[in-house]
Design a protein around this motif. Structure first.
Motif, mmCIF file in Angstrom:
data_model
loop_
_atom_site.group_PDB
_atom_site.id
_atom_site.type_symbol
_atom_site.label_atom_id
_atom_site.label_comp_id
_atom_site.label_asym_id
_atom_site.label_seq_id
_atom_site.Cartn_x
_atom_site.Cartn_y
_atom_site.Cartn_z
ATOM 1 N N GLY A 1 3.389 -9.869 -11.937
ATOM 2 C CA GLY A 1 1.940 -9.979 -11.891
ATOM 3 C C GLY A 1 1.331 -9.919 -10.510
ATOM 4 O O GLY A 1 0.103 -9.982 -10.369
ATOM 5 N N VAL A 2 2.151 -9.775 -9.472
ATOM 6 C CA VAL A 2 1.659 -9.723 -8.094
ATOM 7 C C VAL A 2 1.716 -8.281 -7.607
ATOM 8 O O VAL A 2 2.748 -7.614 -7.723
ATOM 9 N N LEU A 3 0.606 -7.797 -7.043
ATOM 10 C CA LEU A 3 0.566 -6.455 -6.472
ATOM 11 C C LEU A 3 1.293 -6.472 -5.133
ATOM 12 O O LEU A 3 0.786 -7.017 -4.150
ATOM 13 N N HIS A 4 2.496 -5.868 -5.074
ATOM 14 C CA HIS A 4 3.275 -5.886 -3.840
ATOM 15 C C HIS A 4 2.796 -4.822 -2.855
ATOM 16 O O HIS A 4 2.638 -5.098 -1.672
ATOM 17 N N HIS A 5 2.606 -3.612 -3.312
ATOM 18 C CA HIS A 5 2.075 -2.571 -2.446
ATOM 19 C C HIS A 5 1.628 -1.398 -3.304
ATOM 20 O O HIS A 5 1.851 -1.370 -4.515
ATOM 21 N N LEU A 6 0.989 -0.424 -2.641
ATOM 22 C CA LEU A 6 0.507 0.759 -3.343
ATOM 23 C C LEU A 6 1.119 2.026 -2.757
ATOM 24 O O LEU A 6 0.490 3.078 -2.722
ATOM 25 N N GLY A 7 2.350 1.897 -2.292
ATOM 26 C CA GLY A 7 3.074 3.067 -1.812
ATOM 27 C C GLY A 7 3.205 3.180 -0.318
ATOM 28 O O GLY A 7 4.110 3.850 0.181
ATOM 29 N N ASN A 8 2.311 2.517 0.430
ATOM 30 C CA ASN A 8 2.366 2.627 1.891
ATOM 31 C C ASN A 8 1.923 1.307 2.516
ATOM 32 O O ASN A 8 0.778 1.178 2.960
ATOM 33 N N PRO A 9 2.825 0.315 2.573
ATOM 34 C CA PRO A 9 2.441 -0.998 3.096
ATOM 35 C C PRO A 9 1.927 -0.972 4.529
ATOM 36 O O PRO A 9 1.087 -1.793 4.900
ATOM 37 N N LEU A 10 2.412 -0.047 5.363
ATOM 38 C CA LEU A 10 1.951 0.009 6.745
ATOM 39 C C LEU A 10 0.490 0.453 6.816
ATOM 40 O O LEU A 10 -0.312 -0.120 7.562
ATOM 41 N N ALA A 11 0.136 1.459 6.036
ATOM 42 C CA ALA A 11 -1.260 1.901 5.989
ATOM 43 C C ALA A 11 -2.146 0.810 5.396
ATOM 44 O O ALA A 11 -3.300 0.631 5.815
ATOM 45 N N GLU A 12 -1.610 0.076 4.430
ATOM 46 C CA GLU A 12 -2.375 -1.028 3.835
ATOM 47 C C GLU A 12 -2.645 -2.121 4.861
ATOM 48 O O GLU A 12 -3.715 -2.737 4.861
ATOM 49 N N GLN A 13 -1.678 -2.376 5.748
ATOM 50 C CA GLN A 13 -1.907 -3.347 6.821
ATOM 51 C C GLN A 13 -3.055 -2.911 7.716
ATOM 52 O O GLN A 13 -3.930 -3.709 8.072
ATOM 53 N N ARG A 14 -3.042 -1.641 8.103
ATOM 54 C CA ARG A 14 -4.102 -1.130 8.975
ATOM 55 C C ARG A 14 -5.469 -1.284 8.306
ATOM 56 O O ARG A 14 -6.440 -1.731 8.929
ATOM 57 N N ALA A 15 -5.536 -0.898 7.033
ATOM 58 C CA ALA A 15 -6.814 -0.972 6.319
ATOM 59 C C ALA A 15 -7.264 -2.418 6.155
ATOM 60 O O ALA A 15 -8.451 -2.741 6.322
ATOM 61 N N LEU A 16 -6.330 -3.301 5.853
ATOM 62 C CA LEU A 16 -6.658 -4.710 5.682
ATOM 63 C C LEU A 16 -7.142 -5.304 6.997
ATOM 64 O O LEU A 16 -8.152 -6.023 7.048
ATOM 65 N N ASN A 17 -6.464 -4.994 8.073
ATOM 66 C CA ASN A 17 -6.812 -5.513 9.390
ATOM 67 C C ASN A 17 -8.170 -5.002 9.848
ATOM 68 O O ASN A 17 -8.916 -5.710 10.537
ATOM 69 N N ALA A 18 -8.501 -3.779 9.466
ATOM 70 C CA ALA A 18 -9.765 -3.171 9.870
ATOM 71 C C ALA A 18 -10.923 -3.547 8.962
ATOM 72 O O ALA A 18 -12.075 -3.162 9.228
ATOM 73 N N GLY A 19 -10.651 -4.284 7.893
ATOM 74 C CA GLY A 19 -11.710 -4.651 6.959
ATOM 75 C C GLY A 19 -12.048 -3.560 5.972
ATOM 76 O O GLY A 19 -13.072 -3.635 5.280
ATOM 77 N N ALA A 20 -11.177 -2.545 5.880
ATOM 78 C CA ALA A 20 -11.423 -1.429 4.962
ATOM 79 C C ALA A 20 -10.759 -1.632 3.608
ATOM 80 O O ALA A 20 -10.892 -0.787 2.722
ATOM 81 N N ALA A 21 -10.013 -2.721 3.438
ATOM 82 C CA ALA A 21 -9.340 -3.010 2.170
ATOM 83 C C ALA A 21 -9.425 -4.506 1.894
ATOM 84 O O ALA A 21 -9.645 -5.313 2.803
#
Length: 366
Positions: A15-35
């Motif tokens: 039930g936990v969303l681990h990633h959507l295929g590219n965890p490194l890109a997700e980090q960038r987006a999360l850090n930038a406020g885009a996700a």
């Protein structure tokens, strides 16, 4: 049930969303406020009742008796010897104190709270079916439909790595690597999360998974209850910074907290590890850390960071030299590790160490 599987590339475990295929890109987006990140590994305990704040104050390491509606705080529940048993993020709306906790810790904390009610006007309950947790930068979560049952939006702003009122920071690095981390967690109704996931599935919203969240947390040296073992003192992982008030009234474990801080040094210390990334292998929690032939500690958490590469947090003996070359005994073989001191060997009130400016409690935006 949340339909994460409708999102292209989504990997979901229990039930936990681990990633959507590219965890490194997700980090960038999360850090930038885009996700934003649905935090399926987090859940909610509600504590309504007139005595809730003074009651939580008396049980925990944090001064909560005068917590104002919308303010954010963090508490620890310690055992009589001062070891960390439970942790919670706290936001109060004037009628209910809402505790955001790791799901693996929720049942134990709720059971203990219910046993400690006595005749007080408090009624803790599992609110995991009422509200869910979504995280991201303050700006990213501000656009969400935060729940506000008493008129106060339920948004918790992480005080880390500031030194909260009554706290004490042990890390001496300036600037602190978590200084630029912007992190908030908001409570929303389940149907709001369903809408968010549907928007992500149609390409109208960007999400990040738990792997990205944890990598940014590890890079900021931020402790969480999943890192804790049965011997953990808050001093050892610099949790005195945000979760302990050194001048508040009596609570279970306070004597140890005061004694270690005022008269001694924590027996172990947190270090950040820069791992040899040549084989792209990460250690697991509990893997042994060695200095030469001597086992000196264990890994608490590890991740691959989008800028720093393979990193980890580990707890090691205080006596381990700060310049020692370390090795982690991972399942697939030894991994060389360079340590960065988080909690210095001399940490305590008697040490002359620089600290970040104290921060007052942050009030949630209306």
């Amino acid at each position: 049930m949340v339909a994460y599987e409708d999102i292209p590339g989504a990997v979901v475990v229990d039930g936990v969303l681990h990633h959507l295929g590219n965890p490194l890109a997700e980090q960038r987006a999360l850090n930038a406020g885009a996700a934003i990140a649905p935090l399926g590994e987090r859940t909610v305990i509600a504590v309504p009742g007139e005595d809730r704040l003074t009651w939580l104050d008396s049980l925990s390491s944090q001064a909560l008796a005068h917590l104002a509606p919308g303010e954010s705080a963090e508490l620890l529940i310690l055992d009589p010897q001062g070891h960390v048993e439970h942790a919670a993020s706290v936001v109060d709306d004037g009628e209910t104190a809402w505790l955001i906790v790791d799901a693996v810790d929720a049942a134990g904390l709720l059971g203990w709270l219910r046993k400690m009610r006595f005749r007080l006007r408090v009624d803790p309950r599992d609110a995991g079916d009422e509200l869910v947790v979504v995280g991201g930068t303050a700006a990213a979560v501000a656009g969400l439909d935060a729940s506000a049952p008493a008129g106060v939006p339920l948004v918790w702003r992480d005080p880390w790595p500031g030194v909260a009122a009554g706290g004490w920071g042990y890390a001496t690095v300036d600037p602190h690597p978590g200084g630029q981390r912007d992190w908030s967690e908001t409570l929303v109704a389940p149907e709001v999360l369903d809408r968010i996931v549907a928007e992500a599935a149609s390409g109208d919203r960007t999400l990040a998974g738990s792997l990205a969240v944890d990598a940014l947390r590890i890079a900021a040296w931020r402790p969480r209850i999943g890192d804790v073992d049965e011997r953990m003192l808050p001093h050892e992982v610099d949790w005195m910074r945000t979760a302990v008030h050194l001048a508040k009234g009596c609570y279970r474990g306070q004597e140890t907290v005061a004694k270690v801080h005022n008269l001694g040094h924590p027996p172990r210390r947190l270090v950040a590890l820069q791992l040899d990334g040549s084989d792209s292998v990460l250690p697991a929690r509990g893997d042994v850390v060695r200095a030469g032939a001597d086992a000196v500690g264990t890994v608490l958490a590890a991740a691959i960071h989008y800028e720093e590469g393979p990193i980890a947090l580990a707890i090691i003996r205080r006596s381990t030299p700060v310049d020692a070359d370390l090795v982690v005994d991972a399942e697939d073989g030894p991994i060389a590790a360079a340590q960065e001191v988080v909690v210095p060997p001399e940490a305590g009130a008697t040490a002359s160490v620089p600290r970040l400016p104290r921060l007052g409690r942050r009030v949630a935006a209306p």
